[in-house]
Design an enzyme around this catalytic site. Sequence first.
Site, mmCIF file in Angstrom:
data_model
loop_
_atom_site.group_PDB
_atom_site.id
_atom_site.type_symbol
_atom_site.label_atom_id
_atom_site.label_comp_id
_atom_site.label_asym_id
_atom_site.label_seq_id
_atom_site.Cartn_x
_atom_site.Cartn_y
_atom_site.Cartn_z
ATOM 1 N N LYS A 1 0.765 -1.209 -0.038
ATOM 2 C CA LYS A 1 -0.130 -0.063 0.099
ATOM 3 C C LYS A 1 0.803 1.256 0.047
ATOM 4 C CE LYS A 1 -1.875 0.799 3.840
ATOM 5 N NZ LYS A 1 -1.123 2.032 4.736
ATOM 6 N N THR A 2 1.730 1.425 1.102
ATOM 7 C CA THR A 2 2.595 2.450 1.027
ATOM 8 C C THR A 2 3.369 2.896 -0.493
ATOM 9 O OG1 THR A 2 2.823 2.018 3.476
ATOM 10 C CG2 THR A 2 4.178 3.735 2.436
ATOM 11 N N ARG B 1 -0.405 -10.725 10.391
ATOM 12 C CA ARG B 1 0.870 -10.010 10.847
ATOM 13 C C ARG B 1 1.767 -11.208 10.556
ATOM 14 N NH1 ARG B 1 -0.404 -5.757 9.723
ATOM 15 N NH2 ARG B 1 -2.038 -6.747 9.089
ATOM 16 N N GLN C 1 -9.776 -4.506 7.586
ATOM 17 C CA GLN C 1 -8.858 -4.198 8.655
ATOM 18 C C GLN C 1 -9.369 -3.069 9.617
ATOM 19 O OE1 GLN C 1 -4.378 -4.877 7.946
ATOM 20 N NE2 GLN C 1 -5.217 -4.660 5.937
ATOM 21 N N ASP D 1 -4.799 7.964 3.341
ATOM 22 C CA ASP D 1 -4.368 6.648 3.635
ATOM 23 C C ASP D 1 -5.256 6.103 4.845
ATOM 24 O OD1 ASP D 1 -2.756 4.455 3.606
ATOM 25 O OD2 ASP D 1 -1.305 5.268 4.848
ATOM 26 N N GLU D 2 -5.332 4.768 4.742
ATOM 27 C CA GLU D 2 -6.152 4.210 5.865
ATOM 28 C C GLU D 2 -7.493 4.853 6.165
ATOM 29 O OE1 GLU D 2 -4.913 1.596 7.187
ATOM 30 O OE2 GLU D 2 -2.735 1.765 7.555
#
Length: 653
Positions: free
Chosen positions: A30-31, A608, A247, A216-217
């Site tokens: 994503k980043t 994770r 998420q 973002d998010e």
Amino acid sequence: MSSALNAAQQRAVSALAGPLLVLAGAGTGKTRVVTCRIARLIAHGTVPDRILAVTFTNKAAAEMQERVAALLGKRPPTRPQVSTFHSHCVRLLRRHIRCLGYPASFTIFDRGDQESTARSVLRELRLGETTLRPGDLLHLISRWKSHGLRPPQAAAAAETDKEHLAAAGYRRYQLALKNAGAVDFDDLLLCTQELFARHPGVLDEEAGRFDHVLVDEYQDTNDSQYQIVRSLAARHRNLCVVGDDDQSIYGWRGANVEHILRFTRDWPDATVVRLEKNYRSTAVILEHANRLIGFNASRHEKTLRADRPGGEKPRILQCKTETEEAQVVVDDICCRCRQPGVEPGDVAILFRTNEQPRVFEAELRRQKLPYVLVGGTSFFDRKEVRDVLAYLRVLVRPQDDPSLLRVLNNPPRGIGTKTVQSFLQLSVQQRRHVWDLLSHTPLPLELSERAATAVGSFVTLVRSFQRQVTTRSVPLPELVRQLVHAIGYEAEIRRLYDDPQQQLARWNSVQDVVNALADYETQTAHPDLREFLDDVTLAGREFETSKEEQLRRHAVSLMTLHSAKGLEFPYVYMVGMEEGLLPHHRQTQQDDRALDEERRLCYVGITRAQEAITFSLALTRRKWGKPRNTIPSRFLYELTGQADRFPRSRGKI
């Protein structure tokens, strides 16, 4: 730049105009997509500072800036505006908050200031803490604010007796903040939303600063953030939001997953890109994660696909008690760490509630395995740090009554409790700030010669350091060094604490404030003490992130599932996989949306893990000192493909 992107990432980076929804699953890069897209916009002629990118943490914002700078190579004359929601709103409010009746030099109250104000409000309402605690009042106020509700709307929405009392407290709380020239964290968003709604000229000016907005998010936005984003992007419609509804785990603090779910209804011409190729976890881990999250009905359809095939099959460790669970898990970690190339820092133990880690800490100590409890006491909860920052806030704005009252006789300088109370009562009667009374000549109260001299010395001290702040005659770190020396703070620490180790630790905390100022000056073109105080207040627990990260490299990480979001570890242990813990009993007593969020929390924990995931549960767990039988979590049945066998009663799986 583009050769390292997969096909879906390339589509997201190349869609440079109009609304864009990027559904970025866990571990899908994503980043990289966000930063490459910013760099692509600049390469295609967008002026860098006409791009606004907002996210939720200072760490994410800093990482984004660094990556964009690396992609661009040579330094452009301007930079994209990359910040957190709250930081962006602070800058905006400094320009316009006078329109709402606040001073431009408003103070941002931290949690301690809020609790102090809440206690005063409850005293005014003559409510004991058995009726409504300060924390409960603040929780309800924050919930109302995150939904954009002011006191009148909160009073109309209140249902229970406690909510009606809290609504009355909310009105007085807001009045107290406004009289103090202060706002809290939620007000930063709510005041921005109110400015846009009541002052179209302000909205035109602020929206006109940007040609592109990236969020973002996006799944973590609350209703105020949602409205602010829509307002900023409405004119040019160049809005790119990146997130993953699977998420969305912060509903308890106001996040609304519906914002990302209904994006294409809000923006019907939106392009939708799904990032599904996962570069983090093995195929077998993702198989279990996909199976689990598929039980949530309200979600964007997507399936994570592993870039890495195979992998170690997830295990379920069933133990008789929570003590045995800790022993079995730590034994297993010790075995892992004896394997070549495996270190304690490769391992994380994830739990749902803050009560769970106690037995694991005891066992890790017993087996002499290094560990770090992530997200413990905040740096800013330490007395000496709060003292120094209160002094700095008084230098920037002496009308900040909570900060002034904290330092007025700290360290003791002869201004006793009776004198302080007299000034406080007079300030309430005359509706004036305490500083205005202290600095008035002559003093408006009859004081003893000793007290009057002490007040005069304090006012002289503050004014002396204020001049240094205004003239910028010394660097900020040096100013703080001089200040703590002038007030004799090191001697005060020695007076309060007998243990030399405790003295050293507390003095080191003061030095950490100085170090933080030095870092700020190094990284900022035009250092400003008020801006620094804004930054550290907004950063909160992030302040010590670098220290935690250093510790995590060499120690087993213990953390809540909420704290684990955004992190990854080769080996993950998810403990306490029982009904009542995960899903938590408070959530299962609510509606399906609350249960869905618990399932997303479990999904976040699984994703994770890079190499292996292990689940554990206790078949009995002590409650009020007595062992109680437990029920295995329904999520264990769902992720293993046995949902139809969930017993809803005691038993092994």
